[in-house]
Every structure is written in C-alpha cells, then in structure tokens.
Scaffold this motif. Structure first.
Motif, short mmCIF file in Angstrom:
data_model
loop_
_atom_site.label_atom_id
_atom_site.label_comp_id
_atom_site.label_asym_id
_atom_site.label_seq_id
_atom_site.Cartn_x
_atom_site.Cartn_y
_atom_site.Cartn_z
N UNK A 349 5.65 3.48 5.02
CA UNK A 349 5.35 4.90 5.23
C UNK A 349 4.96 5.17 6.68
N UNK A 350 4.14 4.31 7.27
CA UNK A 350 3.72 4.50 8.66
C UNK A 350 4.92 4.48 9.59
N UNK A 351 5.93 3.69 9.24
CA UNK A 351 7.13 3.61 10.06
C UNK A 351 8.06 4.79 9.87
N UNK A 352 8.24 5.21 8.61
CA UNK A 352 9.28 6.18 8.29
C UNK A 352 8.78 7.59 7.99
N UNK A 353 7.49 7.71 7.62
CA UNK A 353 6.88 8.96 7.13
C UNK A 353 7.54 9.45 5.84
N UNK A 354 8.20 8.55 5.12
CA UNK A 354 8.84 8.89 3.85
C UNK A 354 7.76 9.09 2.79
N UNK A 355 7.63 10.28 2.22
CA UNK A 355 6.57 10.53 1.23
C UNK A 355 6.71 9.69 -0.03
N UNK A 356 7.90 9.18 -0.32
CA UNK A 356 8.08 8.33 -1.50
C UNK A 356 7.28 7.05 -1.36
N UNK A 357 7.23 6.50 -0.15
CA UNK A 357 6.44 5.29 0.08
C UNK A 357 4.94 5.58 -0.08
N UNK A 358 4.51 6.74 0.40
CA UNK A 358 3.10 7.11 0.26
C UNK A 358 2.74 7.30 -1.22
N UNK A 359 3.66 7.87 -1.98
CA UNK A 359 3.41 8.06 -3.40
C UNK A 359 3.27 6.72 -4.12
N UNK A 421 -4.98 9.08 3.58
CA UNK A 421 -5.26 10.36 2.91
C UNK A 421 -6.06 11.32 3.79
N UNK A 422 -6.91 10.79 4.65
CA UNK A 422 -7.71 11.71 5.48
C UNK A 422 -7.07 11.97 6.84
N UNK A 423 -5.91 11.37 7.09
CA UNK A 423 -5.13 11.72 8.27
C UNK A 423 -5.47 10.97 9.54
N UNK A 424 -6.21 9.85 9.43
CA UNK A 424 -6.48 9.04 10.63
C UNK A 424 -6.10 7.57 10.37
N UNK A 425 -4.93 7.39 9.82
CA UNK A 425 -4.46 6.06 9.42
C UNK A 425 -4.51 5.08 10.59
N UNK A 426 -5.17 3.94 10.33
CA UNK A 426 -5.26 2.88 11.33
C UNK A 426 -5.41 1.56 10.60
N UNK A 427 -4.65 0.55 11.04
CA UNK A 427 -4.67 -0.77 10.42
C UNK A 427 -4.79 -1.82 11.51
N UNK A 428 -5.62 -2.80 11.25
CA UNK A 428 -5.69 -3.98 12.12
C UNK A 428 -4.70 -5.00 11.53
N UNK A 429 -3.50 -5.05 12.08
CA UNK A 429 -2.42 -5.86 11.50
C UNK A 429 -2.65 -7.35 11.69
N UNK A 430 -2.24 -8.13 10.70
CA UNK A 430 -2.31 -9.58 10.81
C UNK A 430 -1.18 -10.08 11.71
N UNK A 431 -1.21 -11.35 12.03
CA UNK A 431 -0.26 -11.94 12.97
C UNK A 431 1.19 -11.78 12.54
N UNK A 432 1.42 -11.77 11.23
CA UNK A 432 2.78 -11.75 10.72
C UNK A 432 3.18 -10.41 10.13
N UNK A 433 2.44 -9.35 10.49
CA UNK A 433 2.69 -8.02 9.95
C UNK A 433 3.18 -7.11 11.08
N UNK A 434 4.47 -6.75 11.08
CA UNK A 434 5.04 -6.00 12.21
C UNK A 434 4.96 -4.49 12.08
N UNK A 435 4.39 -3.98 10.99
CA UNK A 435 4.41 -2.53 10.77
C UNK A 435 3.48 -1.83 11.76
N UNK A 436 3.66 -0.52 11.96
CA UNK A 436 2.83 0.23 12.93
C UNK A 436 1.34 0.17 12.55
N UNK A 437 0.51 0.19 13.59
CA UNK A 437 -0.94 0.21 13.38
C UNK A 437 -1.46 1.61 13.12
#
Length: 439
Positions: A349-359, A421-437
């Motif tokens: 979802x963070x990459x694509x903004x596809x609402x299906x992934x968020x659901x 859900x609150x609109x400030x999505x942030x993730x501390x990604x692990x070494x092997x996780x390439x998705x957006x932070x």
C-alpha cells in the motif's frame, strides 16, 4: 481498543517478562522456550532485547513518550554488557546472523543512535561490524567470505546486509568494501536448474533433515533471499556480475510456483514438501514478494509486479487472514503469521496507494485484535497472543514476547496500522525489507 492502544498493551505484557541484567534490562524467553527444546538468545532480534528495543523505538515515534526511549536505552545497555562481557550466544544460525545473532543487535543499536545520538550506541554497532569482518572466514576458493553454513538471509546474507546498512549509516567505506568482497562468494553458488533457470541454497539441508538436493524457493531461508542480497550488492558496487547472478532466479521461481484457483503459491521446500504452502514471511509470500518488489524497483519491469500480484492472489485464495490453512496455522507473529502478512500489505500500500492493500491490512489487524488476550495490570491493560510457534506442534501454544516470534512484532504491525489510519505512516524497515518507510 484502537490499534495504538493495543500496541501499548502489548508492551505492558512484554514488561511482565522484564528482568534486570548486570547492566540494563532484558526480557525472559522462558515461555517461548517451553514450546521448543532449544531457543534463541535473550539478545536476539528474533526473540529478545534487540527486537523489543526496535518496538520501543516505534512506540516512542508514535507517542513521543520518553519512557519508551528510556526503556530502549535499558535494552541497549544490556546488549552492550553482553557484547563486552558475555558474547557467546545460545541457538543461532550464525554468531553474526541478523535475526538470531549479533548483527540484529548492531542494527538495533544503530537505530537507537540515530534517535538519541549517543556515542555509546554508535560504538556498539560499529564494534559488531568490525568484529564480524575480523571473524569472517575466507571461502575455500579464496573468493568471498562466510561466517556459517547458512548462506541465506537467516545466516551470511543477513550479515552482509548488516554491513551494507552500517556502511550507509556510518559512512564507512571499509564496511561497504568488505560486504562487497564477502558477497563475491555467491557468484559461484548458483544451482543450474536447466533451461537457464537458477536457484540458490539458503540453509544447510541438515537443518530440515532434508537431502542435499533441497531447495527453498522462498525468502529468508531460500533462493529469493539470496537473489535479494545480490541485488543489494549490485546497488552498492555497480558490479554487473551481481546482477547477472540474479538472472534465471525469477524464471526458476515461476517454474515451481503452484497454481491456485486464483494466483500461485510457492512450496515450503523442494523436493521434500511440494504441497505445503506457508503464507508468512519465513517461507511464504509475505517474505518472497520483497525480492520481486526489489526487482521491479530496480528495473521497472511490469512482469515483476505481476509476480507480486500472483503471489498475493494465491495467499488470498486460501482465505487468509481469516481462514487458517496448513501453512498458516494458529500463529499471529511476524515470522510465520498474521503480523507478517499485515506488514506485506502495508508495504504494498505504501508503494502503490492501492486501497485494496489497505483493506487487507485492516483485515489482518482485525484478526490480531480478536486474537489478543487482555488482562488488567495496575498500570493498564496488557495484551498477549497465545500462538503455536511450530506448525508440526499446532496445539503447543506459548505467549512469546519477541519481535519475530511474538508480542513485540505483533505490536510493530499494529503500530504500522495505527499510523496508516491517522495519516502519518512511518516504518523502521528491517535490513531485508525494501518497501517505502513513508506513505
């Protein structure tokens, strides 16, 4: 209870296992160990202080409450004591493994340094990286280095990823150069699967009691994880040999994928378990899509997006996250269970903004919420998740507190959901996780 409050309740339960060390604090793994005869060390990212430290940083990010940061520093002080005074570990794939060894501790210490800028934590992370370099064994042919008999992300590939991370974080050409040199060992490790297809061994087959021709096509223990490392090495070095070493891997993975009514799934391991399909990070789509996402990110080739979609559809065809299948038993954790699937959906979802992934992420969060057992403590509600760590012992339930095995990782997933859900999505990604932070 909303997702943030449930994550905070998870930390309250984790702290019922908290113990004072000679310096700092750690958390007992005794309950989780009751489900396994041998268990990971109290410092590990998988089950112990390193992963809980990262959860505490996530809570601090989400709430601004300094008590979480102070507790993270307590965990780091214990890691530093162990590194300086009692370095030997319990069960691990390698002393410098990311999930079960010291690379995970170095990763956690580095992230704490980035938050509070205290030199002691930078020094700990760099000391681990320096010692990993010193302890590396040259390959028999003189090309590359290793630390164990586990080439995958659970072993040596994770160590190299840590060195690349440390190189970027601390601007160290030494760390980068050695990581690239160590990675050259993989250039001669591929298995020719015929027709231009290529596979890589991720674990010592003896770990699963498997034959020498064993191949896991999936991520942290398998082919796609090694492929991910090679892509990261290509990024770091610009050396085309690393990219060439990935060619044939997508074709092999496609050739062994098993069609479902919708999409495809990859077997747990071949030739031993061709009809067992895990869904989580450790042997399933929640991990394997990371390889295809990285390929798509680097090449723009739509075929890799299609591969992601096929694996996600295969997962959904099983009825997950609601329905439990043989490869998705009564487990909620980040390694094999619901939290790992939630992480995948929010990454997509963070990459694509596809609402299906968020659901679908919300559906996972609902399963986690329903699976929580709450108890009242003087300081507030505490949440735990009884789960079976082993598929082969689905009725042996424990309540682990760690990042990959239990409550801390579930809490990390719930924090992601809360911040989406609150609109400030942030993730501390692990070494092997390439998705957006950020989304």
């Amino acid at each position: 209870m909303d997702h943030l409050e449930l994550a905070k309740a998870a930390m309250r339960f984790i702290d019922t296992r908290k113990q004072k060390g000679p310096s700092g604090a750690f958390w007992s793994v005794e309950d989780a160990a009751a489900g396994k005869p041998i268990y990971y060390d109290e410092i590990s990212l998988y089950a112990g202080a390193s992963g809980i430290l990262l959860f505490l940083l996530g809570l601090f990010d989400a709430t601004g409450e300094k008590a979480y940061l102070e507790e993270a520093e307590d965990a780091a002080d214990y890691l530093r004591y162990r590194w300086e005074c009692h370095r030997k570990l319990k069960r691990n794939f390698s002393p410098y493994a990311f999930s079960s060894g010291w690379a995970g501790a170095g990763f956690a210490a580095a992230h704490l340094f980035l938050v509070c800028k205290k030199e002691a934590y930078r020094a700990l992370a760099c000391s681990i990286a320096e010692q990993a370099i010193e302890d590396a064994a040259p390959s028999p042919d003189g090309i590359g280095y290793s630390w164990s008999s586990y080439p995958g992300i659970v072993g040596d590939a994770g160590t190299i990823l840590f060195l690349l991370f440390a190189a970027d974080t601390f601007h160290s050409e030494k760390f980068r150069s050695f990581a690239i040199s160590a990675g050259r060992a993989y250039l001669s490790r591929s298995r020719d699967m015929g027709g231009g297809k290529k596979a890589y061994l991720g674990v010592n087959p003896a770990y699963f009691g498997a034959s020498e021709d064993y191949i896991d096509p999936n991520f942290p223990m398998g082919t796609c994880g090694v492929g991910y490392l090679l892509l990261k090495l290509y990024e770091a070095s610009g050396d085309e040999a690393f990219f060439q070493a990935v060619k044939g891997v997508p074709e092999y993975v496609s050739s062994v994928a098993v069609r479902q009514k919708r999409g495809k799934l990859l077997p747990h391991g071949l030739p031993d378990r061709p009809d067992l399909f895990y869904l989580g990070y450790c042997h399933g789509p929640a991990g394997t899509v990371r390889f295809f996402y990285k390929l798509w990110e680097m090449t723009g080739n739509a075929a890799y997006q299609e591969a992601i979609q096929s694996l996600v559809q295969g997962l959904e065809d099983t009825g997950a996250p609601r329905l439990r299948s043989a490869g998705y038993w009564n487990n909620y954790n980040l390694c094999c269970g619901t939290a790992g699937i939630l992480n995948m959906y929010l990454g997509l979802w963070a990459s694509s903004k596809d609402p299906a992934f968020l659901a679908q992420a919300r559906a996972c969060a609902e399963v986690l919420t329903e699976g929580a057992q709450l108890e009242r403590l003087p300081e507030g509600p505490a949440a735990k998740w009884p789960l079976a760590l082993d598929r082969i012992a689905p009725d042996v339930c424990t309540t682990p507190v760690g990042c990959m095995d239990g409550a801390a990782g579930i809490g990390i997933a719930l924090l992601q959901m809360a911040r989406a859900e609150r609109g400030d999505f942030h993730v501390r990604r692990f070494l092997d996780d390439p998705f957006p932070t950020h989304a």
